[in-house]
Design an enzyme around this catalytic site. Structure first.
Site, PDB file in Angstrom:
ATOM      1  N   LYS A  80       0.844  -1.208   0.000  1.00 40.59           N
ATOM      2  CA  LYS A  80       0.000   0.000   0.000  1.00 40.59           C
ATOM      3  C   LYS A  80       0.873   1.250   0.000  1.00 40.59           C
ATOM      4  O   LYS A  80       1.919   1.278   0.661  1.00 40.59           O
ATOM      5  CB  LYS A  80      -0.912  -0.020   1.232  1.00 40.59           C
ATOM      6  CG  LYS A  80      -1.997   1.056   1.251  1.00 40.59           C
ATOM      7  CD  LYS A  80      -2.925   0.858   2.456  1.00 40.59           C
ATOM      8  CE  LYS A  80      -4.029   1.901   2.513  1.00 40.59           C
ATOM      9  NZ  LYS A  80      -4.941   1.691   3.671  1.00 40.59           N
ATOM     10  N   SER A 155      -9.914   1.555   2.607  1.00 44.76           N
ATOM     11  CA  SER A 155      -9.053   2.367   1.781  1.00 44.76           C
ATOM     12  C   SER A 155      -7.965   1.580   1.058  1.00 44.76           C
ATOM     13  O   SER A 155      -7.362   2.090   0.112  1.00 44.76           O
ATOM     14  CB  SER A 155      -8.381   3.450   2.634  1.00 44.76           C
ATOM     15  OG  SER A 155      -7.521   2.871   3.599  1.00 44.76           O
ATOM     16  N   SER A 179     -10.052  -0.867   6.814  1.00 45.05           N
ATOM     17  CA  SER A 179      -9.475  -0.701   5.478  1.00 45.05           C
ATOM     18  C   SER A 179      -8.724  -1.901   4.917  1.00 45.05           C
ATOM     19  O   SER A 179      -8.324  -1.870   3.753  1.00 45.05           O
ATOM     20  CB  SER A 179      -8.548   0.495   5.444  1.00 45.05           C
ATOM     21  OG  SER A 179      -9.308   1.660   5.316  1.00 45.05           O
TER      22      SER A 179
HETATM   23  N1  GLN Z   1     -13.283   3.654   5.943  1.00 46.00           N
HETATM   24  C1  GLN Z   1     -12.811   4.094   7.227  1.00 46.00           C
HETATM   25  C2  GLN Z   1     -12.477   5.560   7.163  1.00 46.00           C
HETATM   26  O1  GLN Z   1     -12.784   6.130   6.189  1.00 46.00           O
HETATM   27  C3  GLN Z   1     -11.634   3.282   7.647  1.00 46.00           C
HETATM   28  C4  GLN Z   1     -10.391   3.705   6.990  1.00 46.00           C
HETATM   29  C5  GLN Z   1      -9.220   2.861   7.368  1.00 46.00           C
HETATM   30  O2  GLN Z   1      -9.343   1.810   7.974  1.00 46.00           O
HETATM   31  N2  GLN Z   1      -8.050   3.384   7.026  1.00 46.00           N
HETATM   32  O3  GLN Z   1     -11.930   6.129   8.052  1.00 46.00           O
END
Ligand code: GLN
Length: 494
Positions: A80, A155, A179
């Site tokens: 990532k 994400s 995410s």
């Molecule tokens: N979708 C969640 C957010 O927008 C989690 C994001 C994540 O785990 N980095 O914060």
């Protein structure tokens, strides 16, 4: 060499050790797959194929010399783009870091490289890991390999898509509120958020430090266990990392779960969960019963507060962590500003996207004097109540199960206009981050359109090995993980 795509780590290692195939050939097969399909998927912000080729040559020399092969020898991995690899851009899919080249490696990058993995590229993500669909990337849209009209989740959407499309055998993501697990669910692969502190975060760009964890994606629980064994363990460079050596998670996969006590979380079989998802979870509970587990139901009364608690705490921490992007030390800087204050303003105005700005403003507000007690402090208190729901459940059960996400992958643009509906996609994953416990998502069904459904398993802190074993037992008893995305099944079948 298409038969190399979609193959497990165990099998690839057998082929490498018996000299049936070289690390260069394994790499080439995956780079060819990227060449064939990356234009449809857009999983990567950049390729690191030159580094991978260098590593592959090292592994082939080891094979030739008859030396013992390290744990991830010759295994293509995607990383990532919020995890630093020295001399390669780490952009976090943000304009503010578009040209940032880190002068050091993240601890996880050092560990996978030392273990012989072949890094194929840095994957696209929601800007600074804020989002659930990868649509918040400032770079590009990543598409779901199962259906390119739908999002890969987020994400870590690029990392999940990379594994589902056969661009890499495994990948690394980060999970602050879901995410890793939610995109794993959307892309039909396995994804795990380990116990908080299990994996070093040195070299991971911080979003919300009390919640962030790095973890692996793979097409099987065993592949995930191989990667987790490699990246976990104490790191003196990360003061939040747990003081213990890396466990052998592969050895924990006995497949025996007889007598294990498992509870389905009642609240996640109710309203707001798609019926087809609910049915798959009920069927998964039945599978566990057949495997010899005792299956019951449990109520988590405070989970209804998890979303507001998370969006206060995560944004508060993000507002502090992202204060460093001011154009002074690194990243984008506005060149026209005449004084330092307007340089800060303009740099942040130009460099940060709408969702990131929304969160910085929300977090700054929650931390401001006069509102701190009502929002930040209150959220911390309710965070404790959510943890206590887990504590009570784990006093009676070994682990709890629920859907990873309320639905399967949705279409592009269907939630972008309404941030709240986007936030709801993490309703089932967020509680684990608030409590610091491990969670894993694995395929457990398909909807009417053939899109994958994810089953989530959650256990107490440091139960990672037990969780992996329970996931492995489910996988062995079912066929869901054997179905591949169209672009991967096409090559594996030929
Ligand atoms: N979708 C969640 C957010 O927008 C989690 C994001 C994540 O785990 N980095 O914060």
């Amino acid at each position: 060499m298409t038969e190399l795509i979609g193959t497990s780590i165990r099998k690839l290692h057998q082929m490498l050790a018996s000299k049936e195939v070289s690390a260069r050939e394994i790499l080439k097969a995956h780079l060819d797959q990227i060449n064939r399909h990356e234009s449809e998927i857009d999983a990567f912000n950049c390729l690191t194929d030159k580094l991978a080729e260098k590593k592959a040559d090292e592994i082939d020399k080891l094979v030739a010399s008859g030396s013992e092969l390290p744990a991830l020898a010759g295994i293509p991995i995607a990383i990532k783009d919020n995890i630093c690899i020295k001399d390669y851009k780490t952009t976090c899919s943000s304009k503010v870091l578009a040209d940032f080249v880190p002068p050091y490696d993240a601890t996880v990058a050092i560990k996978v490289l030392q273990a012989g993995a072949l890094p194929v590229g840095k994957t696209n993500m929601d800007e600074f890991a804020m989002g659930s669909s990868t649509e918040n990337s400032a770079n590009k849209l990543t598409r779901n390999p199962w259906n390119t009209k739908t999002v890969p989740g987020g994400s870590s959407g690029g990392s999940a898509a990379s594994v589902a499309a056969g661009f890499s055998v495994v990948s690394l993501g980060s999970d602050t509120g879901g995410s890793i697990r939610q995109p794993a669910s959307f892309c039909g692969v396995v994804g795990m958020k380990p116990t908080y502190g299990m994996v070093s975060r040195f070299g991971l760009v911080a979003f919300a430090s009390s919640l962030d964890q790095i973890g692996p994606f793979g097409r099987s629980v065993e592949d995930v266990a191989y990667v987790l064994s490699t990246i976990s363990g104490h790191d003196p460079s990360d003061s939040t990392s747990i003081q213990q050596a890396a466990p052998d998670f592969v050895a924990a996969l006995t497949g025996n779960i007889s007598g294990m006590k498992i509870a389905v979380i009642k609240e996640f079989l109710a309203e707001g969960i798609d019926p087809v998802v609910r049915e798959s979870i009920v069927a998964a509970a039945e599978t566990y019963r057949k495997l010899g587990a005792q299956v019951d139901e449990v109520s988590m009364p405070n989970f209804k507060h998890a979303l507001p608690v998370y969006y206060l705490l995560a944004t508060a921490e993000a507002s502090a962590n992202l204060a460093r992007y001011d154009g002074v030390k690194y990243g984008h800087r506005n060149k026209e500003a005449k004084d330092i204050l307007s340089m800060y303003y303009k740099t942040r105005q130009e460099g940060l996207g709408a969702e990131v700005k929304r969160r910085i403003m929300l977090g700054t507000f929650a931390l401001s004097s006069g509102y701190y007690d009502a929002y930040y402090k209150k959220a911390q208190q309710v965070r404790r109540l959510i943890k206590e729901d887990f504590d009570k459940a784990f006093a009676k059960f070994d682990l709890v199960i629920c859907p990873t996400a309320p639905s399967t992958a949705f279409e592009f643009g269907s939630k972008t206009a309404d941030p709240l509906s986007m936030y709801l996609s993490d309703i089932a994953t967020i509680p684990a981050n608030l409590a610091g416990i491990p969670g894993i998502s694995l395929p457990c069904g398909f909807d009417q359109g053939g899109l994958p459904i994810g089953l989530q398993l959650l256990g107490p802190a440091l139960s990672d090995a037990k969780l992996l074993n329970a996931a492995h037992a489910f996988e062995q008893a079912t066929e869901f993980h054997k179905r591949y995305s169209p672009m991967l099944s096409k090559v594996t079948a030929s």
